[in-house]
Design a protein around this motif. Structure first.
Motif, PDB file in Angstrom:
ATOM      1  N   TYR A  79      36.978  85.162  47.609  1.00  0.00           N
ATOM      2  CA  TYR A  79      36.964  86.313  46.955  1.00  0.00           C
ATOM      3  C   TYR A  79      36.141  87.305  47.769  1.00  0.00           C
ATOM      4  CZ  TYR A  79      34.798  89.409  43.228  1.00  0.00           C
ATOM      5  OH  TYR A  79      34.799  90.514  42.541  1.00  0.00           O
ATOM      6  N   LEU A  80      36.699  88.497  47.831  1.00  0.00           N
ATOM      7  CA  LEU A  80      36.106  89.748  48.634  1.00  0.00           C
ATOM      8  C   LEU A  80      35.833  90.654  47.704  1.00  0.00           C
ATOM      9  CD1 LEU A  80      38.581  89.574  51.584  1.00  0.00           C
ATOM     10  CD2 LEU A  80      36.566  88.296  51.457  1.00  0.00           C
ATOM     11  N   CYS A  81      34.737  91.365  47.927  1.00  0.00           N
ATOM     12  CA  CYS A  81      34.169  92.493  47.399  1.00  0.00           C
ATOM     13  C   CYS A  81      33.327  93.346  48.307  1.00  0.00           C
ATOM     14  CB  CYS A  81      33.204  92.225  46.171  1.00  0.00           C
ATOM     15  SG  CYS A  81      32.664  93.711  45.202  1.00  0.00           S
ATOM     16  N   ASP A  82      34.110  94.327  49.005  1.00  0.00           N
ATOM     17  CA  ASP A  82      33.595  95.152  50.362  1.00  0.00           C
ATOM     18  C   ASP A  82      32.990  94.096  51.265  1.00  0.00           C
ATOM     19  OD1 ASP A  82      33.882  97.472  48.755  1.00  0.00           O
ATOM     20  OD2 ASP A  82      31.866  97.271  47.653  1.00  0.00           O
ATOM     21  N   ALA A  83      34.266  93.141  51.723  1.00  0.00           N
ATOM     22  CA  ALA A  83      33.884  92.204  52.651  1.00  0.00           C
ATOM     23  C   ALA A  83      35.110  91.954  53.292  1.00  0.00           C
ATOM     24  CB  ALA A  83      33.091  91.030  51.966  1.00  0.00           C
ATOM     25  N   GLY A  84      35.001  91.036  54.375  1.00  0.00           N
ATOM     26  CA  GLY A  84      36.231  90.684  55.167  1.00  0.00           C
ATOM     27  C   GLY A  84      36.094  89.218  55.529  1.00  0.00           C
ATOM     28  N   ILE A  85      37.237  88.826  55.826  1.00  0.00           N
ATOM     29  CA  ILE A  85      37.298  87.446  56.580  1.00  0.00           C
ATOM     30  C   ILE A  85      38.495  87.266  57.341  1.00  0.00           C
ATOM     31  CG2 ILE A  85      38.976  86.812  54.548  1.00  0.00           C
ATOM     32  CD1 ILE A  85      37.539  83.938  54.772  1.00  0.00           C
ATOM     33  N   THR A  86      38.494  86.534  58.442  1.00  0.00           N
ATOM     34  CA  THR A  86      39.687  86.330  59.208  1.00  0.00           C
ATOM     35  C   THR A  86      40.212  84.997  59.083  1.00  0.00           C
ATOM     36  OG1 THR A  86      38.549  87.413  60.998  1.00  0.00           O
ATOM     37  CG2 THR A  86      40.221  85.986  61.720  1.00  0.00           C
ATOM     38  N   LEU A  95      44.312  86.984  61.554  1.00  0.00           N
ATOM     39  CA  LEU A  95      44.287  88.150  60.942  1.00  0.00           C
ATOM     40  C   LEU A  95      43.295  88.603  60.321  1.00  0.00           C
ATOM     41  CD1 LEU A  95      47.916  88.006  59.273  1.00  0.00           C
ATOM     42  CD2 LEU A  95      47.367  89.239  61.466  1.00  0.00           C
ATOM     43  N   SER A  96      42.658  89.747  60.374  1.00  0.00           N
ATOM     44  CA  SER A  96      41.286  90.152  59.699  1.00  0.00           C
ATOM     45  C   SER A  96      41.762  90.845  58.291  1.00  0.00           C
ATOM     46  CB  SER A  96      40.895  91.311  60.808  1.00  0.00           C
ATOM     47  OG  SER A  96      39.604  91.777  60.075  1.00  0.00           O
ATOM     48  N   PHE A  97      41.153  90.371  57.432  1.00  0.00           N
ATOM     49  CA  PHE A  97      41.417  90.870  55.964  1.00  0.00           C
ATOM     50  C   PHE A  97      40.004  91.615  55.433  1.00  0.00           C
ATOM     51  CE2 PHE A  97      44.260  87.527  56.350  1.00  0.00           C
ATOM     52  CZ  PHE A  97      45.433  87.730  55.537  1.00  0.00           C
ATOM     53  N   TRP A  98      40.233  92.570  54.651  1.00  0.00           N
ATOM     54  CA  TRP A  98      39.158  93.341  54.175  1.00  0.00           C
ATOM     55  C   TRP A  98      39.469  93.527  52.571  1.00  0.00           C
ATOM     56  CZ3 TRP A  98      34.244  94.465  55.640  1.00  0.00           C
ATOM     57  CH2 TRP A  98      33.443  95.092  54.744  1.00  0.00           C
ATOM     58  N   ILE A 136      35.058  99.949  55.938  1.00  0.00           N
ATOM     59  CA  ILE A 136      36.261  99.338  56.184  1.00  0.00           C
ATOM     60  C   ILE A 136      36.378  99.077  57.736  1.00  0.00           C
ATOM     61  CG2 ILE A 136      38.939  99.032  56.168  1.00  0.00           C
ATOM     62  CD1 ILE A 136      38.775 100.828  53.614  1.00  0.00           C
ATOM     63  N   PRO A 137      36.427  97.849  58.124  1.00  0.00           N
ATOM     64  CA  PRO A 137      36.166  97.797  59.980  1.00  0.00           C
ATOM     65  C   PRO A 137      37.546  98.514  60.554  1.00  0.00           C
ATOM     66  CG  PRO A 137      35.545  95.891  58.670  1.00  0.00           C
ATOM     67  CD  PRO A 137      36.201  96.760  57.779  1.00  0.00           C
ATOM     68  N   THR A 138      37.491  98.893  61.650  1.00  0.00           N
ATOM     69  CA  THR A 138      38.631  99.547  62.313  1.00  0.00           C
ATOM     70  C   THR A 138      39.494  98.313  62.740  1.00  0.00           C
ATOM     71  OG1 THR A 138      37.481  99.778  64.267  1.00  0.00           O
ATOM     72  CG2 THR A 138      37.773 101.663  63.056  1.00  0.00           C
TER      73      THR A 138
END
Length: 207
Positions: A82-89, A93-96, A124-126
């Motif tokens: 569960y993402l809320c202004d967050a990311g995971i790989t 692949l990098s998800f935001w 949001i990361p580049t």
């Protein structure tokens, strides 16, 4: 290659949706009708029954408990990401993920257009490969039933900065579909139509 299965706006109807197999399932918000705890429990049960290796979920404007009591929602959703202004790989692949959208009546995760929303998108990361938002960017799969574009200008600007390979969203049920522009695949994955019938099939993207 990673197969990503995109859905959104299932509104308590996920168990009625035929979801194809894939590596990663992405749900771009509005998984409930009003964000009540029993709705979230039912969604989590339906999500758990799906075979995908990873499941990534963000909230939408209907998912009130996600804004008021996020820790409880994480507990109820269990093992999904569960993402809320967050990311995971995942799968290389990098998800935001972010749930915010321009003010829309008195629903959840509303912010006024302009600096408040721009500040959210600035985080949001580049290096993001897969961007997941609830609402669309301006001018891309964002037209309402009367043809009015209602997407977010600042989200469009952020997309130009980040240049994700895939941008998944929903929110505008009648703008369901997929297109590719400037190196980004855009998916409005709204599962329910305007009458809240879960008849718009999941969209599969291979990255």
């Amino acid at each position: 290659m990673v197969r990503i299965v995109c859905i959104s706006d299932t509104h308590n109807r996920l168990a009625r949706v035929t979801v194809p197999a894939g590596d990663i399932l992405v749900h771009a918000g509005d998984f409930t009708g009003h964000g009540r705890e029993p709705e979230i429990v039912a969604f989590a049960d339906a999500l758990r029954a799906l075979p995908h290796r990873d499941k990534v979920v963000i909230a939408g404007n209907h998912d009130f408990l996600c804004q008021s009591t996020p820790a409880r929602v994480r507990e109820l959703l269990g093992e999904c990401h569960y993402l809320c202004d967050a990311g995971i790989t995942l799968g290389g692949l990098s998800f935001w993920g972010s749930p915010w959208q321009p003010e829309f009546f008195d629903w959840a995760f509303n912010l006024p257009r302009g600096p408040a929303l721009a500040a959210k998108w600035a985080s949001i990361p580049t290096d993001t490969d897969v961007l997941i938002t609830h609402g669309p960017p301006r001018g891309i799969l964002d037209r309402t039933h009367d043809g009015t574009p209602v997407g977010c200008d600042d989200l469009l600007a952020a997309r130009r900065r980040v240049r994700p390979r895939l941008h998944v969203f929903g929110h505008i049920h009648e703008a369901y579909g997929m297109l590719e522009r400037d190196g980004t695949i855009y998916v409005n994955a709204a599962t329910c139509d305007l009458r809240y019938r879960p008849i718009q099939p999941p969209i599969v993207v291979d990255l």
